[in-house]
Design an enzyme around this catalytic site. Structure first.
Site, short mmCIF file in Angstrom:
data_model
loop_
_atom_site.label_atom_id
_atom_site.label_comp_id
_atom_site.label_asym_id
_atom_site.label_seq_id
_atom_site.Cartn_x
_atom_site.Cartn_y
_atom_site.Cartn_z
N CYS A 16 -14.26 12.22 4.48
CA CYS A 16 -14.63 11.85 3.12
C CYS A 16 -13.49 12.21 2.16
O CYS A 16 -12.50 12.82 2.54
CB CYS A 16 -15.91 12.56 2.70
N CYS A 19 -12.38 15.86 1.95
CA CYS A 19 -11.39 16.28 2.95
C CYS A 19 -9.98 15.93 2.47
O CYS A 19 -9.04 16.73 2.59
CB CYS A 19 -11.66 15.59 4.29
N ASP A 534 11.80 -16.50 -13.58
CA ASP A 534 13.19 -16.93 -13.52
C ASP A 534 13.17 -18.43 -13.26
O ASP A 534 12.16 -18.97 -12.79
CB ASP A 534 13.91 -16.19 -12.40
N ASP A 744 14.08 -13.88 -7.58
CA ASP A 744 14.54 -13.95 -6.20
C ASP A 744 14.74 -12.58 -5.57
O ASP A 744 15.07 -12.48 -4.40
CB ASP A 744 15.82 -14.78 -6.08
N ASP A 748 17.72 -10.68 -10.02
CA ASP A 748 16.73 -10.27 -11.01
C ASP A 748 16.20 -8.86 -10.75
O ASP A 748 15.16 -8.49 -11.29
CB ASP A 748 15.55 -11.26 -11.00
#
Length: 861
Positions: A16, A19, A534, A744, A748
């Site tokens: 859970c 833990c 772009d 790309d 960029d």
């Protein structure tokens, strides 16, 4: 100071969010550990630490000290391989000796319990086949791990098997308990409820249930005690503490009653052994179902691993042979595909799978890459084209020169992306972990309050004695509420609500060619309010072609050293653009190759200016090739005729590049890059979601506006250099927008990094260098909308899951605490509480798996 590294650990025994918070909180206080994150779904801990301060082995010891099983996961890279060996024994010396006998082997780690040999080596000095041969010569039969180890970890095979065994053993004790309590006692109440005939005083129920409950509590349930003690030592309260407290109280009260009755024959005691036995049985069953259903989220990885061919046909070429003919070979050998090395030459037959990433050296064919990139149509491949390992050869014979193997292959990179994404958490998951960490103490407080309240009410006879269950005093009556509250309030469902939906969503994205790198990227994607595109290669096809070349007459009012003929000018253009990797440069060189030109001159002092163009000298003449900004910077004048030509081309959505030689415009080159057919649909869909759409391009304003008109984009920034794109995204963020950048992934990269979400439009072989948060494998801009649709669907499913988890606890806790007891005069049995607790976790996981039926809108269109 030391090297900061990332280490992965497989952790068993996590049930859970409590833990998880216990492990994370402990690790983060250790000197040398920067961050620690644990995934509930994959049971993988990711730890970023300073290697010189704390070692991997010490981190493993810390996790182990908390009561969890732990093993190091090797982080594969180039020159790392995991070999499977069935002959491993305790002594790893002979294996290490055989491995280190080879020059280039740097590290050898033997994991006997998993039958693994983990090697690190220098590929430039030794190949994987030589390593396998050396180990074989030492008497060890080994084979490369095809990724099954990763899949087994994701399937949690050990955890599933462990809880299957626990559950089956628990049935050995639970079935007799149910048979006695719910069958024989109902059929023969007088006989089953009586005392044994001989002294000392003990009931038949105690004689049957005590021997059943004791091994259940302290043998099968020993793990609960171990983990509870470790958690409490760290000041944490986990689900194990709840279970341990509830079942121990029930067992101790029952046993105390039996012991007291031995010496007080008139004492009527009430036993809760059935609660102890059946609650643990349901918990083991719940953990078993929980792990089975969680493991089904590994189907995306399974599908990718299934793409790996088992064998490859290795060729030994003799010579290239006649032009167009298949090269002659000395022979061919069928070897395991995992033994391929860089620069190997392999034969791929029709109907076979490409065994590794590489380049086609001979032959033509069509390859099905749909499982890798999501592209539904076969892709034609000719000599020089790149192919992806795992793609299916549909027609001709091809020879492939291997370029990338092992961890460097596209398939391995995709698998690693998905694996890493499953470990990394979204911010909302951290919030859920914090809620779960305080949930257990609150539940214990509610259980204590319920116990005290009902004990006082029963003791003061506010609850009449006739309303109490038979043979039950005020203490036993109140104790039942205490145990039921502790059992029913397990936070497992809350801990599973978010990560299960996230991982199923990541698998769904991979199915459609959209790879989310983290849960955080999914969370940001569903909140987008602006998308920045772009232009080149994103909104356009990215394959520009030259549509027209205009050669203005040379000047008459000044000396001119440059070429004047078309052949001479084209030869200079060809020489200059041959030094550039820009897509437009390839278009120009392709155009020049189809026209008559003289011998290209040698280019000297070549230089590239980002966003502007290139410069150099040819035969002593200064040459510039680029846009208007480059010409203005070097003082090159543009005549009225040149301006007119440029404006005309640009209004037709062409990009115009100028070539200046000896300070004079010698050529105008008009280049067209058509938009992708789906681009207008993407813009319309984004705007229908109230998302602003922007286009940032380094192109001129006229061309940018023409492309924007074709796509339907009104917000356009032209002439943008990489820094301008970065600044524009930051400006939108300052306005309160959650921004996505679509590019790309190379030019960029600053903008992709600054954006809240970076969508990298990449071919299947560009995954490794992609700097985006989301990788679009098909290079289709429409997949941006697919990603948004999936992200929104994931969060809708998270809301449903949280409603189930929180709604379950909100309703179940008050009922278990006895809010309805005055009305219905019935207590909720702890056994029913255990069953409801187990099924709540399973219901949340099944709800997440329902995401697999979701179809993104663009796909359906």
């Amino acid at each position: 100071e030391g090297e900061v590294v990332r280490s992965l650990f497989q952790v068993s025994g996590i049930h859970c969010s409590s833990c998880i918070e216990n492990i994370q909180k402990t690790l983060r206080t250790v000197p040398g550990i920067n961050t620690a994150s644990v995934s509930l779904l994959t049971s993988v801990a990711e730890v970023e630490h300073v290697r010189g301060v704390i070692a991997d082995d010490r981190i493993g010891e810390i996790i182990s000290d908390l009561g969890y099983g732990v093993s190091r996961i090797q982080d594969a890279g180039e020159g790392t391989v995991t070999l499977l060996c069935k002959d491993l024994e305790g002594n790893s010396g002979p294996i290490r000796e055989a491995a280190f006998s080879l020059a280039g082997v740097q590290e050898c780690r033997v994991v006997v319990e998993r039958g693994e040999i983990q090697l690190t080596y220098d590929p430039s000095l030794v190949g994987i086949r030589a390593v396998v041969a050396a180990l074989g010569g030492a008497g060890f039969s080994v084979e490369p791990d095809r990724g099954q180890g990763l899949l087994d970890r994701m399937r949690m095979a050990d955890e599933v098997a462990h809880y299957r065994r626990k559950f089956l053993w628990s049935l050995v004790f639970a079935v007799p308990a149910v048979l006695y309590g719910m069958v024989l006692r109902m059929a023969f109440p007088e006989a089953m409820d009586g005392d044994l005939s001989r002294s000392p005083h003990i009931t038949l129920e105690a004689a049957i249930m005590l021997p059943l409950a004791t091994p259940m509590q302290f043998v099968l349930g020993a793990g609960f005690y171990t983990r509870s003690w470790q958690a409490l030592r760290q000041g944490a309260a986990t689900m194990d503490v709840l279970v341990c407290l509830a079942t121990t109280v029930a067992y101790a009260y029952s046993t105390g009653g039996v012991l007291f009755g031995l010496f007080h024959p008139d004492y009527q005691y009430h036993l809760f052994y059935d609660a102890s036995i059946l609650v643990m049985t349901f918990i083991f069953f719940g953990h078993y179902l929980q792990n089975v259903t969680k493991a089904s989220t590994s189907e995306a990885i399974q599908a990718l691993l299934d793409l790996q061919p088992d064998e490859a046909i290795l060729l030994s070429p003799m010579d290239k042979g006649a032009p167009g003919a298949e090269p002659a070979t000395e022979g061919q050998e069928v070897i395991p595909a995992q033994l391929l090395q860089r620069d190997d030459l392999v034969l791929v037959l029709p109907g076979g799978k490409v065994p590794a990433d590489g380049l086609v050296e001979f032959g033509e064919s069509h390859l099905d890459e749909s499982m890798m990139t999501g592209e539904s149509f076969p892709v034609r491949k000719v000599p020089g084209d790149a192919v992806i390992g795992g793609s299916l050869n549909q027609s001709g014979r091809i020879h492939v020169r291997v370029q990338r193997v092992g961890a460097q292959s596209t398939l391995s990179q995709i698998v690693k992306l998905v694996q890493d994404a499953q470990v990394q958490k979204a911010p909302v998951e951290h919030l859920a972990d914090k809620v779960a960490s305080v949930f257990v103490p609150i539940v214990i407080a509610i259980a204590v309050i319920a116990f005290l309240a009902w004990f006082v009410l029963a003791k003061t006879e506010t609850v009449p004695p006739e309303m109490l269950p038979s043979h039950t005093g005020p203490f036993g009556f109140a104790l039942l509420f205490f145990v039921t509250v502790l059992v029913i309030a397990c936070p497992c469902a809350l801990g599973l609500a978010i990560p299960t939906a996230m991982i199923v969503g990541m698998g769904l994205g991979a199915k459609y060619g959209v790879l989310f790198k983290s849960g955080e990227s999914i969370e940001a994607t569903r909140n987008l309010t602006a998308i920045v595109f772009d232009k080149t290669g994103t909104l356009t096809e990215g394959h520009p072609t030259v549509t027209s070349v205009v050669l203005p007459p040379p000047p008459r009012d000044r000396p001119y050293k440059g070429p004047t003929s078309e052949a001479g000018i084209l030869s200079v253009l060809y020489a200059m653009e041959s030094n550039s990797e820009h897509p437009v440069a390839k278009a120009v060189t392709a155009y020049c190759e189809t026209h008559e030109m003289s011998q290209p001159p040698v280019v000297e002092q070549f230089s590239a200016r980002v966003g502007m163009g290139i410069s150099g000298t040819c035969q002593g003449v200064a040459v510039l090739v680029g846009n208007r900004r480059l010409m203005e910077e070097h003082g090159v004048e543009l005549s009225y005729d040149v301006e007119q030509h440029m404006t005309s081309f640009e209004h037709d959505a062409n990009t115009v590049f100028l070539a200046a030689m000896d300070g004079v415009i010698a050529a105008l080159v008009a280049v067209s890059d058509p938009i992708k057919p789906e681009a207008p649909l993407v813009v319309r869909r984004a705007e229908s979601m109230n998302i602003q759409v922007w286009m940032l391009t380094g192109d001129n304003e006229n061309t940018a506006k023409a492309i924007g008109d074709q796509c339907g984009i009104r917000n356009i920034v032209a002439g943008a250099l990489p820094q301008h794109k970065f600044d524009k995204i930051r400006d939108l963020q300052d306005q309160g927008h959650v921004v996505a950048m679509v590019g790309d992934g190379i030019n960029d990269s600053p903008a992709l990094a600054q954006a809240n979400v970076g969508f990298s439009v990449a071919s299947g072989t560009d995954v490794a260098i992609s700097s985006g948060d989301v990788v679009l494998m098909k290079s289709k801009v429409s997949d941006v909308i697919v990603g948004i649709d999936i992200a929104k669907a994931v969060y809708q499913r998270i809301q449903v899951n949280l409603f189930f988890a929180l709604g379950y606890n909100s309703l179940a806790l008050p009922i278990a605490a006895g809010v309805l007891y005055p009305v219905i005069d019935t207590q909720m049995p702890p056994v029913l509480a255990g069953a409801l607790m187990a099924m709540s976790s399973v219901s949340v996981v099944l709800s997440s798996l329902h995401l697999k039926t979701f179809t993104p809108g663009v796909v359906s269109e």
